[in-house]
Motif scaffolding. Sequence first.
Motif, short mmCIF file in Angstrom:
data_model
loop_
_atom_site.label_atom_id
_atom_site.label_comp_id
_atom_site.label_asym_id
_atom_site.label_seq_id
_atom_site.Cartn_x
_atom_site.Cartn_y
_atom_site.Cartn_z
N TYR A 607 0.67 -1.32 -0.42
CA TYR A 607 0.01 0.38 -0.58
C TYR A 607 1.26 1.17 -0.24
O TYR A 607 2.36 1.27 1.21
CB TYR A 607 -1.00 0.29 1.52
N VAL A 608 0.28 2.16 -0.50
CA VAL A 608 0.84 3.41 -0.13
C VAL A 608 1.65 4.01 0.28
O VAL A 608 0.95 4.03 1.95
CB VAL A 608 0.01 4.44 -0.87
N GLY A 610 2.43 6.02 4.24
CA GLY A 610 1.77 7.00 4.69
C GLY A 610 0.34 7.56 4.97
O GLY A 610 0.15 8.36 5.60
N PHE A 611 -0.16 6.79 3.98
CA PHE A 611 -1.69 5.95 4.20
C PHE A 611 -2.07 5.05 4.75
O PHE A 611 -1.87 4.49 4.83
CB PHE A 611 -2.02 6.19 2.52
N PRO A 612 -3.64 5.18 4.85
CA PRO A 612 -4.80 4.23 5.64
C PRO A 612 -4.64 2.85 4.41
O PRO A 612 -4.29 2.90 3.28
CB PRO A 612 -5.96 4.59 6.00
N ASP A 614 -5.99 0.80 2.84
CA ASP A 614 -7.56 0.38 2.33
C ASP A 614 -7.48 -0.25 0.84
O ASP A 614 -6.23 0.39 -0.25
CB ASP A 614 -8.17 1.91 2.18
N TYR A 617 -5.50 2.16 -2.09
CA TYR A 617 -4.33 3.04 -1.91
C TYR A 617 -3.27 1.86 -2.00
O TYR A 617 -2.45 1.40 -1.83
CB TYR A 617 -3.91 3.14 0.00
N GLU A 619 -0.78 -0.27 -4.21
CA GLU A 619 -0.03 0.03 -5.08
C GLU A 619 0.57 -1.34 -6.24
O GLU A 619 1.36 -1.00 -6.88
CB GLU A 619 1.17 1.04 -4.72
N ASP A 777 -6.87 4.37 15.17
CA ASP A 777 -6.32 5.32 14.28
C ASP A 777 -7.64 6.19 14.30
O ASP A 777 -8.85 5.70 13.72
CB ASP A 777 -6.55 4.81 12.87
N SER A 780 -9.31 8.44 11.61
CA SER A 780 -9.51 7.85 10.15
C SER A 780 -11.52 7.46 10.10
O SER A 780 -11.91 7.36 10.88
CB SER A 780 -9.34 5.95 10.24
#
Length: 923
Positions: A607-608, A610-612, A614, A617, A619, A777, A780
């Motif tokens: 996942y990307v 720094g992002f949640p 999900d 996201y 990659e 989080d 979120s």
Amino acid sequence: MRKLLPLLILFCTVSAANFSFGQNIAEKKITMRLDSARFGEFVKQVESQTGYYFYYDANRFDSLTLDLNVKDLTIKEALDQVFKGSDFEYSIDSQKRVYITEGQRIITQLTRGLFEPDRASDNDTVAYAGPENDVKEKLLSTAESKVHDLGIRKHRITPGNSTVTGYVRNATTGEPVIGAAVFIAQPSIGVTTDALGFYSLTIPRGKQILRIKSTGMRETQRQVVLYSDGKLDVEMRESVIALKEVSVKAGMDKNVVGTQMGTVKLTIKNLKQVPTVFGETDLLRTILTLPGIKSVGENSTGLNVRGGSTDQNLILYNDAVIYNPSHLFGFFSAFNPDVLKDVELYKSTIPSKFGGRLSSVLDINSRDGNKKKFVASGGIGLVTGRLTLEGPIIKDKTSFLLGGRSTYSNWVIKALDNENYNKSSASFYDINLHVSHEINEKNSLFLTGYVSSDRFRLYGDTLYSYQNQLGSLKWKHTFNSRLYGVLTASHSKYQYAMGAAGLPLNSFDLKFDINQSNFKADLSYSLDPRHTLEFGGSTIYYKLHPGSFQPKGAESLIVPDVLEAEQATESAFYLEDKFEVNSKLSISAGIRYSYFQYLGPKTINTYVPGFPIDYIYQEGVKEYQSGKKIKSYGGPEYRASVRYSAFDNLSIKLSYNTLRQYIHLLTNTMTVSPTDIWKLSDPYVKPQIGDQISLGFYRNFRGNKIEMSLEGYYKNIKNFLDYKGGDSLIMNHNIEAAVLNTKAKAYGVEFMIKKMTGKLNGWLGYTYSRTLLRAIDRESPDAPNNGNYYPSNYDKPHDFTLISNYRFSHRFSLSFNFTYSTGRPYTPPIGKYLIDGAQRVYYADRNQFRIPNYYRTDLAMNIEGNHKIKKLAHSSWTLAVYNLLGRKNPSSVYFQTVAGKVSGYQLSIFGQPIPTITYNFRF
């Protein structure tokens, strides 16, 4: 005749000479003069003059001095003169051994009518021409009255301690007696037998009286002379109430004097006193009546212990893990009551040898099987039947226990008025096999096998099925009197399948399974009577197949989908020190270090940064080869408890635990479901870490007949998994994106008062507890309740239970139960709104409303057959009414939208009284 006469004369002459010689030896006189001499000097002169040998504890005679002037006295006359006016006693056996004791005389002859065995053991064969029960009675009374020489015999008993080891067994069946107290009164030193009936007791050398007590067994004792480390096996008989009540007090103060907190031990006798639905003894239903233990619904056997989820309980059957402990939608537990011996639940101070779960350990033990004779037992109820066979393979060494259980419940389902339900079907079976073999006095083997299967179809064409399979092999080895160990190898498998074949185009098969292979070594070393070390290690290999979705039949249009397998290892080492500082203070401290590795082959989503985590996201993916370490976790787990006894019947206990759990159950249903998914920790799903602190007060009354306890606890849990609203957990390739990491806190107070003896017995328990969750989080958009705390699905603050049993006579007893609890939380719709012309339902904050409170009353009557010893079969009847008052307790609340209108409904599992009748037999 003339030739025989000289031989006859010679025989009579030799016999007379021998008789005269023996008589002279027996009547040999003593002459000596002693002035302020030690007792040892007297013994030395007697032994040199007569050939007799003395056995005594030299420490007890340090202060005894003699002024003696005797001439031509027999040994008995001399001893009478020496001990005149004192508390010392003497005994002389046929082998010219003199035993000197204080306060109690040793009996050196067997009961009349029995031959004396060659060595001190309860297992010696003795000839007796009377009825079988009389023989057993005389054997046991003989074992109590005779003197057992333990260790290497010496003329002098040197000061110090030695260790007595052995097994305590049932004299009738040959099975081990678990939890029996083995002790001496002066000084007060004692231990309890382990799960295999083994004990190791370190006591002062010399003459001692070992006392053995156990609930439901007749108290017994053994007179021993301990020279050095030795072995003594003990057989106990079951307690038979004759004309008046017999109170068995063994271990009744364990709740006060032990360091364990939050520990409950139940025997099969306790389990059978609790009325349950459909009339069959149910282990898990009985466990749910104890303080601090709850479930989310009436049809659920999932245990929520002190705020923990159902997957946070380690359930062991003869040391093998069982993943789904229920049958028939949760109405029955997976354990045949006829093969069970006892169960022990740890919910606070969990011993260091257990790990891998945060909330509790449910340690279930089966019986070993009768080692004396073949026995058959079973029962026939309204929807289930069971049969158990047991007996010796090699008498007194090897035994087997084979039990089977099945259901014929479809006739009940067909009788339902609702057409949607009476077209359903349900069935289950389970099979147990246990073999125990004693290789020799230092080595024993135990083999266990278990298989269960459930199949059911609910008002449609979808067929559900699930199976448990497990096996374990244990080897117990006694290295010496202070050190023994148990090596265990086990394998467990749980699998479920769901299939639909009603519409050929949509026919499918969905499957899941989890396999666990385990090896562990547990050792115990006794430093001294008050100081014990326990240590060992374990390793587990996990193999999961998270899901396979396949078309069924050539016409099916289902697209095949298979999730990648998961594998991991979990290893641990532990050390625990149990030390009794003095009679008032005891300490137990342990450390366990666990290490977990998540292994390839596996494709991991990325996942990307720094992002949640999900779907939007994601990659890419990263490939790992077979055996490659993907992620590892580990750390220490601390276990500590302290007990301080302010008075003999009052104690205060404090404990602290930390635990780690690397396997998780993913579910978004109210109760435990066969389609729930087990998931290993990976780079995104972190292991759960919990710590708990507990404080308890324990007080006994009326000679330990009534036990009272008050415990409070506070628990923190990190990385507790909840689910995101609207996500599916089945066949999800991004499962890490469908779950929500939360932190949990649980706290509560538990009160219990218990009376297990007398005509009226049972227990009363009350629990106040809360379990609250909050997303880690909090910012979120998936965080429930705007990142604030919310109740868990099983948060039920108040819980009250009364379990009572009254025995009117030896054959007739009545059981009465009452249960009350706060309704569980749920999330209702509170409004509607439009998006792009489509109507949507708006829900309240998660779990902010509650279903109505729950209460239920049960009644059962137990009628036993006559107690004649010689009869074809011993039988009993159980008549019970579950939900006596017919209250329609809501198990859940659900909502349906019809013609744009949202309506709410309550679902009751048992909305009317359920009468049952069960016939139990034993050949």
